[in-house]
Design a protein around this motif. Structure first.
Motif, mmCIF file in Angstrom:
data_model
loop_
_atom_site.group_PDB
_atom_site.id
_atom_site.type_symbol
_atom_site.label_atom_id
_atom_site.label_comp_id
_atom_site.label_asym_id
_atom_site.label_seq_id
_atom_site.Cartn_x
_atom_site.Cartn_y
_atom_site.Cartn_z
ATOM 1 N N GLY A 135 -6.245 4.878 8.048
ATOM 2 C CA GLY A 135 -6.611 6.169 7.462
ATOM 3 C C GLY A 135 -6.052 6.345 6.071
ATOM 4 O O GLY A 135 -6.745 6.801 5.149
ATOM 5 N N PHE A 136 -4.797 5.971 5.874
ATOM 6 C CA PHE A 136 -4.153 6.105 4.558
ATOM 7 C C PHE A 136 -4.816 5.179 3.533
ATOM 8 O O PHE A 136 -5.069 5.579 2.391
ATOM 9 N N LEU A 137 -5.114 3.958 3.949
ATOM 10 C CA LEU A 137 -5.806 3.023 3.055
ATOM 11 C C LEU A 137 -7.171 3.573 2.648
ATOM 12 O O LEU A 137 -7.584 3.473 1.482
ATOM 13 N N ASN A 138 -7.876 4.179 3.589
ATOM 14 C CA ASN A 138 -9.192 4.757 3.306
ATOM 15 C C ASN A 138 -9.094 5.875 2.263
ATOM 16 O O ASN A 138 -9.935 5.989 1.368
ATOM 17 N N VAL A 139 -8.043 6.686 2.378
ATOM 18 C CA VAL A 139 -7.808 7.754 1.387
ATOM 19 C C VAL A 139 -7.595 7.133 -0.001
ATOM 20 O O VAL A 139 -8.189 7.575 -0.994
ATOM 21 N N LEU A 140 -6.752 6.118 -0.070
ATOM 22 C CA LEU A 140 -6.475 5.461 -1.357
ATOM 23 C C LEU A 140 -7.736 4.834 -1.939
ATOM 24 O O LEU A 140 -7.984 4.902 -3.154
ATOM 25 N N GLN A 141 -8.565 4.224 -1.087
ATOM 26 C CA GLN A 141 -9.815 3.623 -1.550
ATOM 27 C C GLN A 141 -10.762 4.683 -2.115
ATOM 28 O O GLN A 141 -11.420 4.461 -3.137
ATOM 29 N N CYS A 142 -10.839 5.834 -1.443
ATOM 30 C CA CYS A 142 -11.680 6.931 -1.938
ATOM 31 C C CYS A 142 -11.155 7.448 -3.279
ATOM 32 O O CYS A 142 -11.935 7.767 -4.183
ATOM 33 N N MET A 143 -9.835 7.534 -3.403
ATOM 34 C CA MET A 143 -9.249 7.966 -4.682
ATOM 35 C C MET A 143 -9.616 6.986 -5.789
ATOM 36 O O MET A 143 -9.965 7.385 -6.901
ATOM 37 N N ARG A 144 -9.539 5.711 -5.469
ATOM 38 C CA ARG A 144 -9.903 4.678 -6.453
ATOM 39 C C ARG A 144 -11.371 4.814 -6.860
ATOM 40 O O ARG A 144 -11.707 4.819 -8.043
ATOM 41 N N GLU A 145 -12.250 4.942 -5.850
ATOM 42 C CA GLU A 145 -13.693 4.985 -6.124
ATOM 43 C C GLU A 145 -14.096 6.235 -6.891
ATOM 44 O O GLU A 145 -14.938 6.183 -7.791
ATOM 45 N N PHE A 146 -13.465 7.374 -6.553
ATOM 46 C CA PHE A 146 -13.872 8.646 -7.167
ATOM 47 C C PHE A 146 -12.883 9.137 -8.229
ATOM 48 O O PHE A 146 -12.916 10.287 -8.640
ATOM 49 N N GLN A 147 -12.023 8.234 -8.664
ATOM 50 C CA GLN A 147 -11.130 8.448 -9.806
ATOM 51 C C GLN A 147 -10.256 9.710 -9.658
ATOM 52 O O GLN A 147 -10.198 10.551 -10.551
ATOM 53 N N VAL A 148 -9.598 9.793 -8.516
ATOM 54 C CA VAL A 148 -8.598 10.845 -8.287
ATOM 55 C C VAL A 148 -7.252 10.241 -8.669
ATOM 56 O O VAL A 148 -6.875 9.183 -8.166
ATOM 57 N N SER A 149 -6.522 10.901 -9.552
ATOM 58 C CA SER A 149 -5.395 10.238 -10.208
ATOM 59 C C SER A 149 -4.020 10.503 -9.602
ATOM 60 O O SER A 149 -3.031 9.916 -10.034
ATOM 61 N N LYS A 150 -3.936 11.371 -8.574
ATOM 62 C CA LYS A 150 -2.599 11.691 -8.053
ATOM 63 C C LYS A 150 -2.622 11.954 -6.558
ATOM 64 O O LYS A 150 -3.504 12.644 -6.053
ATOM 65 N N ILE A 151 -1.608 11.407 -5.859
ATOM 66 C CA ILE A 151 -1.421 11.675 -4.436
ATOM 67 C C ILE A 151 0.038 11.988 -4.146
ATOM 68 O O ILE A 151 0.944 11.315 -4.657
ATOM 69 N N VAL A 152 0.254 13.030 -3.371
ATOM 70 C CA VAL A 152 1.556 13.320 -2.772
ATOM 71 C C VAL A 152 1.375 13.072 -1.279
ATOM 72 O O VAL A 152 0.449 13.604 -0.677
ATOM 73 N N TYR A 153 2.231 12.249 -0.683
ATOM 74 C CA TYR A 153 2.000 11.889 0.715
ATOM 75 C C TYR A 153 3.294 11.941 1.526
ATOM 76 O O TYR A 153 4.396 11.827 0.995
ATOM 77 N N ALA A 154 3.114 12.117 2.831
ATOM 78 C CA ALA A 154 4.238 12.215 3.751
ATOM 79 C C ALA A 154 4.697 10.839 4.197
ATOM 80 O O ALA A 154 3.944 10.095 4.814
ATOM 81 N N SER A 155 5.941 10.527 3.854
ATOM 82 C CA SER A 155 6.623 9.409 4.498
ATOM 83 C C SER A 155 7.600 10.034 5.491
ATOM 84 O O SER A 155 7.384 11.154 5.942
ATOM 85 N N SER A 156 8.665 9.346 5.837
ATOM 86 C CA SER A 156 9.551 9.869 6.885
ATOM 87 C C SER A 156 10.952 9.286 6.767
ATOM 88 O O SER A 156 11.124 8.137 6.341
#
Length: 342
Positions: free
Chosen positions: A126-147
């Motif tokens: 799921g996380f990889l899919n989000v990153l791929q979509c960001m790459r494809e649609f040129q979204v330049s920033k992500i804040v994400y939950a680690s632990s």
């Protein structure tokens, strides 16, 4: 008139996702919310959070369909799995997303030992899919939950971001470490600014029912025994939800310093509380003694968590301020109201 920023929040029906969305909506962000509404814990609590955001339960039953909020004209919701490679890109295509706040994950350390496949699907694919979509649609920033679980059973306290995190002791922790590696790779290859937040034990109103505060509260109110693991010799960096949300939003609104594209930060209270002290604070809030049963350490669990938050303070002005008894009192007030105990 200032244009609203559009942010995608994954896991919006979850504990931290709900509170973060609410605050961002109050700050006039346009929010696109995604959640798969899985049944890992009582799904009615997820529906109730969505109702607070103006999303009716009956509207969430159609997979992949956009639902509008009756409370906020700048909120849309999708019931959607992040690992869905066909439908997630369509969402990015339909909305000009500027920032992603990825708070969706299959949670739970102990559950991950019995059900590892679910964690790989949601937390890694799921996380990889989000990153791929960001790459494809040129979204330049992500804040994400680690632990904080990535630190394993480290004896070096407080935990600092530059410590080795190469020895996870649960599948859940391994998936969070993998998220950090994937985020670093996409930052390096595609210039995506990524900020990973290592959450420590978060608590407060609307919290998850599988976590200690909820479980202990239920036991106290029903005169049932509390399971105290490792004979109570545990400590946790309990952090109140409002402090967490302030930290998350600070990283959304401000960029990394020095034109950096990748960062990892602890986000906690930096004041560990012994488990037995935590139970005492709950007893005080309920005005009732708990029945305690002592158990040995559980597989995959850790002895202590303690966040060094100096980096987040330095770069983003993070300043947790909620005293443990104050936070527990607020949780108990909500708990009694939600479960009709007042």
């Amino acid at each position: 008139m200032k244009k609203r920023k559009t942010i995608l929040i994954t896991g919006i029906a979850g504990f931290i996702g709900y509170h973060t969305a609410k605050q961002l909506l109050e700050r006039d962000y346009k929010v696109i919310g995604v959640d798969n509404l899985n049944t890992y814990y009582d799904v009615d609590l997820k529906y109730a959070r969505l109702v607070e955001l103006g999303i009716a339960k009956t509207d969430t039953e159609f997979y992949g369909r956009e639902v509008s909020s009756s409370r906020y004209d700048h909120l849309s919701f999708y019931q959607l799995k992040l690992e869905d490679r066909a439908n997630l890109p369509k969402l990015f295509q339909n909305h000009r997303i500027e920032i992603v706040c990825n708070l969706a994950a299959q949670a739970g350390v102990r559950y991950s030992i019995e059900n590892p496949e679910v964690y790989i699907d949601t937390n890694i694919t799921g996380f990889l899919n989000v990153l791929q979509c960001m790459r494809e649609f040129q979204v330049s920033k992500i804040v994400y939950a680690s632990s904080s679980s990535v630190y394993g059973n480290s004896d070096e306290v407080p935990f600092k971001e530059d410590q080795s995190v190469d020895h996870p002791i649960s599948v859940y922790a391994a998936t969070k470490k993998t998220n950090e590696l994937l985020a670093h790779t996409y930052s390096h290859l595609f210039g995506i600014q990524s900020i990973g937040l290592r959450f420590f034990t978060v608590y407060g109103p609307w919290g998850r029912p599988d976590m200690a505060m909820h479980l202990f509260s239920e036991a106290i109110t029903k005169n049932k025994p509390i399971k105290v693991f490792n004979n109570g010799d545990l400590s946790r960096d309990f952090t109140y939800i409002d402090d967490i949300v302030e930290g998350v939003i600070a990283t959304i609104e401000k960029d990394l310093p020095h034109q950096k594209k990748y960062g990892i930060y602890n986000i906690g209270n930096s004041k560990p509380v012994q488990l037995l002290e935590f139970i005492k604070a709950l007893e005080l809030a309920f005005g009732k003694k708990a029945i305690k049963e002592m158990y040995p350490m559980q597989d995959g669990d850790v002895n202590q968590t303690w966040a060094d938050v100096s980096e987040l303070q330095k770069d983003f002005g993070y300043a947790p301020s909620t005293y443990i008894q104050t936070g527990i009192d607020r949780f108990v007030e909500w708990y009694k109201e939600y479960y009709g105990l007042v």
